[in-house]
Write a protein that holds these residues in place. Structure first.
Motif, mmCIF file in Angstrom:
data_model
loop_
_atom_site.group_PDB
_atom_site.id
_atom_site.type_symbol
_atom_site.label_atom_id
_atom_site.label_comp_id
_atom_site.label_asym_id
_atom_site.label_seq_id
_atom_site.Cartn_x
_atom_site.Cartn_y
_atom_site.Cartn_z
ATOM 1 N N VAL A 160 0.849 -1.188 0.000
ATOM 2 C CA VAL A 160 0.000 0.000 0.000
ATOM 3 C C VAL A 160 0.885 1.239 0.000
ATOM 4 C CG1 VAL A 160 -1.824 1.279 1.166
ATOM 5 C CG2 VAL A 160 -1.769 -1.224 1.335
ATOM 6 N N ASP A 161 0.702 2.091 -0.997
ATOM 7 C CA ASP A 161 1.389 3.381 -1.055
ATOM 8 C C ASP A 161 0.345 4.471 -0.873
ATOM 9 O OD1 ASP A 161 3.808 2.146 -1.627
ATOM 10 O OD2 ASP A 161 3.438 2.186 -3.772
ATOM 11 N N VAL A 162 0.595 5.401 0.037
ATOM 12 C CA VAL A 162 -0.349 6.481 0.308
ATOM 13 C C VAL A 162 0.252 7.816 -0.109
ATOM 14 C CG1 VAL A 162 -1.725 7.668 2.047
ATOM 15 C CG2 VAL A 162 -1.330 5.195 2.253
ATOM 16 N N HIS A 163 -0.531 8.590 -0.845
ATOM 17 C CA HIS A 163 -0.124 9.942 -1.242
ATOM 18 C C HIS A 163 -1.119 10.925 -0.641
ATOM 19 C CE1 HIS A 163 2.895 8.833 -4.402
ATOM 20 N NE2 HIS A 163 2.238 7.689 -4.305
ATOM 21 N N PHE A 164 -0.624 11.870 0.125
ATOM 22 C CA PHE A 164 -1.492 12.828 0.799
ATOM 23 C C PHE A 164 -1.712 14.049 -0.089
ATOM 24 C CE2 PHE A 164 0.362 10.316 4.200
ATOM 25 C CZ PHE A 164 -0.768 9.987 4.927
ATOM 26 N N VAL A 165 -2.989 14.392 -0.269
ATOM 27 C CA VAL A 165 -3.326 15.527 -1.133
ATOM 28 C C VAL A 165 -4.722 16.024 -0.785
ATOM 29 C CG1 VAL A 165 -4.218 13.988 -2.941
ATOM 30 C CG2 VAL A 165 -3.538 16.314 -3.535
ATOM 31 N N ASP A 166 -4.900 17.331 -0.857
ATOM 32 C CA ASP A 166 -6.211 17.963 -0.711
ATOM 33 C C ASP A 166 -6.726 18.249 -2.110
ATOM 34 O OD1 ASP A 166 -8.392 19.594 -0.336
ATOM 35 O OD2 ASP A 166 -7.436 20.878 1.158
ATOM 36 N N PHE A 167 -7.812 17.606 -2.517
ATOM 37 C CA PHE A 167 -8.313 17.733 -3.882
ATOM 38 C C PHE A 167 -8.889 19.111 -4.188
ATOM 39 C CE2 PHE A 167 -8.887 13.498 -6.247
ATOM 40 C CZ PHE A 167 -7.618 13.102 -5.864
ATOM 41 N N SER A 168 -9.052 19.960 -3.174
ATOM 42 C CA SER A 168 -9.496 21.320 -3.462
ATOM 43 C C SER A 168 -8.341 22.198 -3.937
ATOM 44 C CB SER A 168 -10.137 21.949 -2.220
ATOM 45 O OG SER A 168 -9.176 22.188 -1.204
ATOM 46 N N ASP A 169 -7.120 21.710 -3.794
ATOM 47 C CA ASP A 169 -5.912 22.405 -4.252
ATOM 48 C C ASP A 169 -5.490 21.779 -5.577
ATOM 49 O OD1 ASP A 169 -3.352 23.362 -4.746
ATOM 50 O OD2 ASP A 169 -2.698 23.212 -2.661
ATOM 51 N N LEU A 170 -5.863 22.416 -6.679
ATOM 52 C CA LEU A 170 -5.670 21.802 -7.992
ATOM 53 C C LEU A 170 -4.203 21.658 -8.376
ATOM 54 C CD1 LEU A 170 -8.616 23.456 -9.955
ATOM 55 C CD2 LEU A 170 -8.558 21.289 -8.692
ATOM 56 N N ALA A 171 -3.369 22.599 -7.958
ATOM 57 C CA ALA A 171 -1.935 22.475 -8.230
ATOM 58 C C ALA A 171 -1.370 21.260 -7.495
ATOM 59 C CB ALA A 171 -1.199 23.748 -7.813
ATOM 60 N N ALA A 172 -1.865 21.026 -6.286
ATOM 61 C CA ALA A 172 -1.412 19.871 -5.509
ATOM 62 C C ALA A 172 -1.858 18.569 -6.164
ATOM 63 C CB ALA A 172 -1.944 19.957 -4.080
ATOM 64 N N VAL A 173 -3.026 18.586 -6.800
ATOM 65 C CA VAL A 173 -3.510 17.389 -7.502
ATOM 66 C C VAL A 173 -2.562 17.030 -8.640
ATOM 67 C CG1 VAL A 173 -5.363 16.459 -8.949
ATOM 68 C CG2 VAL A 173 -5.922 17.770 -6.894
ATOM 69 N N VAL A 174 -2.142 18.030 -9.400
ATOM 70 C CA VAL A 174 -1.215 17.788 -10.507
ATOM 71 C C VAL A 174 0.124 17.293 -9.981
ATOM 72 C CG1 VAL A 174 0.058 18.852 -12.403
ATOM 73 C CG2 VAL A 174 -2.343 19.451 -12.022
ATOM 74 N N ARG A 175 0.634 17.923 -8.918
ATOM 75 C CA ARG A 175 1.915 17.479 -8.336
ATOM 76 C C ARG A 175 1.816 16.032 -7.867
ATOM 77 N NH1 ARG A 175 1.798 22.649 -5.885
ATOM 78 N NH2 ARG A 175 1.126 21.722 -3.906
ATOM 79 N N THR A 176 0.682 15.694 -7.248
ATOM 80 C CA THR A 176 0.505 14.328 -6.761
ATOM 81 C C THR A 176 0.436 13.343 -7.920
ATOM 82 O OG1 THR A 176 -0.661 15.116 -4.788
ATOM 83 C CG2 THR A 176 -1.010 12.808 -5.419
ATOM 84 N N GLY A 177 -0.261 13.718 -8.981
ATOM 85 C CA GLY A 177 -0.323 12.851 -10.153
ATOM 86 C C GLY A 177 1.056 12.596 -10.732
ATOM 87 N N LYS A 178 1.871 13.634 -10.805
ATOM 88 C CA LYS A 178 3.234 13.483 -11.322
ATOM 89 C C LYS A 178 4.079 12.618 -10.398
ATOM 90 C CE LYS A 178 3.365 17.807 -13.959
ATOM 91 N NZ LYS A 178 3.966 19.151 -14.083
ATOM 92 N N ALA A 179 3.890 12.787 -9.087
ATOM 93 C CA ALA A 179 4.643 11.979 -8.122
ATOM 94 C C ALA A 179 4.250 10.509 -8.224
ATOM 95 C CB ALA A 179 4.399 12.497 -6.701
#
Length: 214
Positions: A62-81
């Motif tokens: 299990v790999d967990v990535h922490f992100v707040d989906f209301s922060d769209l820039a963070a969503v893109v960063r998480t997708g890239k990570a």
């Protein structure tokens, strides 16, 4: 079942996996031997979910990535990570969503419900598009709301950019009750998809897109 058509331990990414349907899906897929990639906002809930997965299917990666989906820039960063860490993703389950009972506007200037339920899954899917294509045969499952069956005509500016106050039911106050159905509960589909009945497939991509309304 999809898992039987993929690798011995398919990689499955689930958003909003620490509660409700997302958590139940994670537990069920762990039983089938999946390698789980989860997104979460709360570390405490993520830890509880990981403990439940370990209890029901010991040894599940299990790999967990922490992100707040209301922060769209963070969503893109998480997708890239996620793409950098996982060159193969067999299934993407866009499950994260919320229903707000008061209007909250994000730092990007969008209604929180629109940012989390629509913009975030579109951005995540688009960020992972190349990975999903290279992982063929792969799947994208977008979980919608039963309320989306009542959605009316779609107006981009009114429906996606409206930040007027909400009625206590979660509907724009100015629309209540005459146009109560449908606002902020528009049908969710993947940006990779084209309409083809109940099933969607990007031509020549090698992956399929499905929409589910539990």
């Amino acid at each position: 079942m999809v898992l039987c058509q993929m690798s011995a331990r398919p990689k499955i990414l689930i958003t909003g996996a620490t509660d409700g349907i997302g958590q139940l899906a994670a537990l069920s897929l762990a039983r089938y031997g999946a390698h789980l990639i989860l997104t979460a906002r709360s570390k405490a809930k993520a830890d509880q979910t990981c403990a439940a997965i370990e209890a029901i299917a010991p040894g599940t990666p299990v790999d967990v990535h922490f992100v707040d989906f209301s922060d769209l820039a963070a969503v893109v960063r998480t997708g890239k990570a996620i793409a950098a860490r996982h060159p193969r993703i067999d299934v993407l389950i866009n499950n994260a969503g919320l229903h707000a009972f008061e209007q909250r506007v994000t730092a990007d200037g969008y209604a929180e419900m629109i940012a989390v339920n629509y913009f975030a899954p579109w951005l995540l899917t688009d960020t992972l598009r190349e990975t999903l294509v290279h992982s063929a045969p792969s799947r994208i499952v977008t979980v919608g709301s039963e309320a989306s069956r009542q959605s009316g005509a779609f107006d981009i500016e009114k429906d996606l950019l409206d930040i007027r106050p909400l009625h206590r039911t979660g509907i724009i106050k100015d629309l209540w009750p005459h146009q109560a159905s449908g606002h902020h509960v528009l049908p969710r589909t993947s940006p990779a998809a084209r309409r083809d009945g109940g099933r969607r497939q990007l031509p020549m991509s090698g992956f399929q897109c499905h929409r589910a309304r539990p």
